[in-house]
Design a protein around this motif. Structure first.
Motif: not given
Lengths: 262, 233
Positions: A200, B4, B7-8, B12, B23-24, B27
């Motif tokens: 990513q 992070l 989690w992203q 997804r 996602s935001s 963050t």
């Protein structure tokens, strides 16, 4: 070689005596080490409590990766990391002379002096957890897998050792960077997660992180019966290149070393 | 950062499972956790354990006509104030320059209650770390105790993930222990994720923990000081 084995045996005894010096401290360290053995597994348990898989790895595969990390980092903390932290300190305070003046190889005396037996707890707990997760996945482990697993762990240790030694050797040129050890401790955690996770980030950062992903993944792949000859060759290649590089950087850096009094 | 990234990827692949934790949102959460940790987590324990108790510097405090508890608080406070100011700068940078959405409460009553949550979080953090430091009266080498505390704080303090995403058993344990009241609850409170009723419940739990920890502090101090010895001319 015989001389080094004798020296190491003596170091084992001395380090053990230092460990049991304070009884209460010994037990709190033992307890905290046990907690930390489970920490990585608990982290994955919490992170994956609501999803069956992430990055193509099933929950149990991720847990196996985490428990293998406990085994790996147990070995690393037991025989290497504390020596590296001490080395950075010796360089910073200009006390490296004491290590260099010993009638043995300087790299040996600088990086294998301290043995942290307490970290052995992580190895034991990590192995037990790995065994449990393998049973849960109905995966058997034969003699070949055991040999390959040990080899993969050894290769990982060699890779991480080489990276740390290279970076810390460079602090000889700028001793004020001795706190780079803290950074290395954090970066070493990269191996706890699947390589796919780092795709990513930008290609540039991913390229920097690649060697760290070699330290752990092969050992887990062996247990998952998903380890090919190509992956073995890759890991051996990375290990060989980094070892030679680390030794060269160490030797070159030492030429520039000046003690506090010189 | 690693958490992070994890989690992203997870959001997804399985976004629907996490509800409001987009996602935001995740963050923002980690960024606020990092910012809040910098000024809410007190680091007095090593000073107390190593310098004062192990090396014997406690003697000079005992000879002064001031409470050790207050003097150490005054020594720690400037660090936290400076860290707090830096944290505000970091917050403003990410909010307005980088453009990461960092939602914060804006109604007067919420602001008042959230301010109380922050003040009590700092107080709990301070008393807890003092208690931790005082255990050095008995352990001599403090590293083991420190590691145990770091482990508990990471797992039950909401550092790994928001507590609402934990399995229910872990979440319930975390709500009973003091760790979540130091950083986690202040962060979700400032994000506006707690109702007025929940804010009052958090404040109540924080007051209860403060009283308990201060009681433990007094107990350890009174017993530990009898064990303390120092040499010099």
């Amino acid at each position: 070689m015989k001389k080094y084995l004798f020296v190491y045996k003596t170091l084992l005894l001395l380090n053990w005596e230092a460990l049991v010096e304070y009884r209460t401290s010994f037990f709190t360290k033992l307890f905290s080490s046990m907690l930390y053995s489970a920490y990585h597994v608990i982290t994955i348990l919490l992170l994956t409590s609501t999803v069956p898989s992430v990055f193509g790895w099933s929950r149990y595969e991720l847990l196996l990766l985490a428990s293998t990390y406990s085994v790996f980092i147990g070995f690393y903390h037991m025989i290497i990391s504390q020596n590296m932290a001490r080395l950075a300190e010796e360089i910073y305070f200009g006390r490296l002379d004491f290590l260099l003046l010993k009638p043995i190889d300087s790299q040996f005396s600088a990086t294998f002096w301290i043995i942290d037996f307490i970290s052995g707890t992580r190895i034991v707990v990590g192995l037990l957890l790995s065994w449990y997760f393998l049973q849960a996945m109905h995966l058997g482990v034969g003699f070949t897998e055991v040999v390959l697993y040990i080899s993969a762990i050894a290769l990982g240790l060699c890779i991480l050792y080489s990276i740390w030694l290279s970076v810390i050797s460079l602090t000889i040129f700028n001793p004020r960077l001795s706190n780079v050890v803290d950074l290395l401790f954090h970066i070493s955690e990269i191996g706890r997660y699947p390589r796919e996770m780092y795709k990513q980030v930008s290609v540039f950062i991913f390229a920097i992180l690649i060697p760290f992903t070699f330290i752990m993944i092969p050992a887990t792949r062996v247990l998952l019966h998903d380890f090919s000859a190509r992956q073995a060759l890759e890991a051996v290649g990375v290990c060989a290149v980094l070892s030679i590089l680390a030794r060269s950087i160490w030797k070159i850096s030492l030429r520039s070393y000046t003690s506090a009094s010189s | 950062m690693l958490l992070l990234l994890f989690w992203q990827g997870a959001i997804r692949e399985h976004g629907e499972v996490y509800g409001v934790w987009t996602s935001s949102a995740i963050t923002s959460y980690y960024l606020l956790i990092a910012i809040a940790s910098s000024f809410l987590i007190v680091h007095i324990e090593e000073d107390v354990a190593f310098r004062d108790i192990k090396d014997g510097a406690l003697v000079k405090y005992l000879l002064r006509p001031f409470s050790y508890f207050i003097v150490k608080f005054m020594e720690e406070l400037p660090w936290r104030v400076i860290q707090g100011l830096l944290a505000i700068v970091v917050f403003l940078f990410f909010r307005f320059i980088v453009g990461i959405p960092l939602p914060i409460v804006h109604r007067p009553l919420e602001i008042l209650l959230v301010s109380g949550v922050f003040v009590l979080a700092f107080a709990i953090s301070y008393v807890f770390k003092m208690v931790l430091g005082l255990t050095a009266f008995w352990t001599t080498d403090f590293w083991g105790t420190l590691s145990i505390e770091e482990f508990l704080f990471s797992v039950f303090g909401g550092i790994i993930a928001p507590l609402v995403l934990y399995p229910s058993v872990f979440a319930r344990i975390a709500q009973v222990l003091p760790f979540a009241y130091i950083v986690y609850f202040p962060v979700v409170a400032v994000e506006g994720m707690l109702s007025i009723y929940e804010l009052l419940r958090v404040l109540g739990a924080q007051v209860a923990w403060l009283i308990i920890l201060y009681g433990v502090y007094l107990l350890l101090w009174n017993r530990g000081i009898k064990k303390f010895s120092s040499v010099g001319q």
